[in-house]
Design a protein around this motif. Structure first.
Motif, PDB file in Angstrom:
ATOM      1  N   ASP A  44      44.770 -11.049 -21.312  1.00 58.13           N
ATOM      2  CA  ASP A  44      44.289  -9.675 -21.476  1.00 58.13           C
ATOM      3  C   ASP A  44      44.889  -8.996 -22.687  1.00 58.13           C
ATOM      4  OD1 ASP A  44      46.881  -9.322 -20.643  1.00 58.13           O
ATOM      5  OD2 ASP A  44      46.373  -8.411 -18.720  1.00 58.13           O
ATOM      6  N   ASN A  45      45.597  -9.722 -23.537  1.00 55.11           N
ATOM      7  CA  ASN A  45      46.155  -9.162 -24.760  1.00 55.11           C
ATOM      8  C   ASN A  45      46.129 -10.223 -25.850  1.00 55.11           C
ATOM      9  OD1 ASN A  45      47.297  -6.351 -24.142  1.00 55.11           O
ATOM     10  ND2 ASN A  45      48.177  -7.583 -22.487  1.00 55.11           N
ATOM     11  N   ALA A  46      46.105  -9.767 -27.109  1.00 60.47           N
ATOM     12  CA  ALA A  46      46.195 -10.689 -28.223  1.00 60.47           C
ATOM     13  C   ALA A  46      47.514 -11.447 -28.157  1.00 60.47           C
ATOM     14  CB  ALA A  46      46.073  -9.935 -29.544  1.00 60.47           C
ATOM     15  N   GLY A  47      47.465 -12.733 -28.405  1.00 62.30           N
ATOM     16  CA  GLY A  47      48.660 -13.556 -28.343  1.00 62.30           C
ATOM     17  C   GLY A  47      48.843 -14.266 -27.026  1.00 62.30           C
ATOM     18  N   ASP A  48      48.143 -13.837 -25.971  1.00 55.71           N
ATOM     19  CA  ASP A  48      48.233 -14.523 -24.685  1.00 55.71           C
ATOM     20  C   ASP A  48      47.489 -15.852 -24.747  1.00 55.71           C
ATOM     21  OD1 ASP A  48      49.538 -12.299 -23.840  1.00 55.71           O
ATOM     22  OD2 ASP A  48      47.904 -11.536 -22.584  1.00 55.71           O
ATOM     23  N   ASP A  49      47.892 -16.771 -23.910  1.00 55.94           N
ATOM     24  CA  ASP A  49      47.173 -18.036 -23.794  1.00 55.94           C
ATOM     25  C   ASP A  49      45.871 -17.810 -23.043  1.00 55.94           C
ATOM     26  OD1 ASP A  49      49.181 -19.422 -25.082  1.00 55.94           O
ATOM     27  OD2 ASP A  49      50.262 -19.820 -23.210  1.00 55.94           O
TER      28      ASP A  49
END
Length: 401
Positions: free
Chosen positions: A87-92
């Protein structure tokens, strides 16, 4: 058998309320690549307290000897032991879940070895065995793409226009095949089109529905939305040259209609319809009548010219013997240039024109012998023989011509 579960990640910080819940996936030991060891957890990337090796405490008993090979920050979905997607940029990213990000995602192909890049694509989306069972009578699409809709901002930027569902560029921008059509890579390299669509003998390559259904413009033609909206056409073509061109072994262009014209041609300064042939008829008409011409205002209903031959030919119908001939003196309409009245012949007639006049049920034929000069055009009546009424073999008298 181990499966998805919710676990507590102990960061070594007390009290227990500071512990963070993450989603983890268990993987049984077995053949295949792995980048983790039994009992080892990856570092929690981007976790506020993920500053060192972390101890993973199962929320319930777990079989010994399992591998933990993936951690993704987030919160478990209610009633779902598998957890949520990113649910966020950078998450897998998590397969089988909705993944969200406030930034774009890019996939970049790179050469990995001396043999170069191994495949002819960067991303492939497929369905196992090309079919999957569902509880509704619908197939499964490989990709859905939806662009933004227009957004009125109410500010200086005005309305943000809508975005496209898919933008692609390449030898062909987009290539599409129906299931029964085999891929043809040589054709793809020859065409170089924005859209290359391939059907079969039983299915179309391109199908369009709308107002109009399909619109085509030549490269140098400016778009004209007013012209597009004039008629609810299935296909519209506009060009500085030919708008629509057809070529075929069994006809170049065919038009059909149940209650109106099959083909319409319209022009302001030139012919509405033009037909040409090197060795046969330029325009061929069949019907009742085969060809009909209507001149606007004082224009002719039809004009026939020939470079060296006769301007008009009426092939005679074969019949029996016509019978004997007799001398006759045809009657002519008395016309005096000094007297007013007389037949209403076109004053601006052109030499070679024919016209017919009717008076009290009697028809006379007239031929223009000279163009308008210092005066009006000159006409001469074409005198005919005896009129014949087709009632057996009985002929009428001169009064009934």
């Amino acid at each position: 058998m181990p499966d998805w579960g919710v676990y507590v990640l102990d960061t070594g910080v007390e009290p227990e309320s500071d512990r963070t819940t993450l989603n983890a996936r268990l993987r049984l030991p077995g053949p295949g690549p792995t980048d983790s060891k039994p009992g080892h957890a990856h570092r929690a990337r981007d976790h506020p307290r993920g500053v060192g090796p972390l101890t993973l405490l199962p929320n319930g008993p777990a079989p010994p000897g399992d591998e933990w090979d993936h951690l993704s920050p987030g919160h478990p979905e209610e009633g779902d032991p598998m957890g949520a997607g990113a649910d966020n940029a950078g998450d897998d990213m998590v397969v089988g879940r909705t993944n969200e990000s406030e930034q774009r995602t890019i996939l970049v192909a790179k050469g990995g070895d001396d043999n170069g890049y191994g495949e002819d694509h960067v991303l492939r989306v497929a369905i196992e065995n090309d079919r999957v069972l569902r509880d509704v009578p619908e197939g499964v699409d490989a990709i859905h793409a939806t662009g933004t809709v227009a957004l009125p901002t109410g500010g200086a930027i005005g309305t943000i226009p809508p975005g496209n569902g898919l933008v692609a560029s390449g030898a062909n921008g987009t290539v599409g095949y129906v299931h029964d059509a085999p891929r043809d890579k040589p054709q793809e390299q020859q065409v170089h089109a924005g859209v290359l669509a391939v059907g079969t003998a039983a299915s179309p390559g391109v199908f369009g529905r709308g107002a109009p259904g399909v619109v085509g413009y030549s490269q140098d033609a400016a778009r004209d939305v007013t012209w597009e909206a004039e008629d609810p056409s299935a296909v519209c073509g506009r060009a500085t040259g030919i708008g629509v061109r057809g070529k075929g072994d069994d006809g170049g262009v065919r038009g059909e209609s149940e209650n109106n014209f099959g083909v319409e041609g319209k022009s302001t300064l030139a012919s509405g319809v033009r037909g040409a042939s090197e060795q046969s008829t330029g325009v061929h008409g069949e019907g009742s009548p085969g060809v009909f011409g209507l001149g606007a205002e004082t224009g002719n209903g039809g004009v026939f010219e020939s470079e060296k031959g006769a301007q008009l030919r009426l092939p005679p119908r074969r019949t029996g013997r016509l019978g004997p001939t007799v001398p006759t003196t045809p009657e002519a309409v008395l016309v005096s240039e000094l007297r007013r009245g007389g037949p209403g012949l076109p004053k601006n007639g052109r030499a070679g024109e024919f016209t017919t006049l009717e008076d009290a049920g009697k028809c006379t034929l007239w031929f223009c012998v000279s163009d308008p000069g210092p005066g009006l055009a000159r006409w001469a009546q074409v005198l005919l023989g005896l009129g014949v009424r087709r009632t057996g073999l009985t002929s009428t008298s001169n009064d009934e011509r």
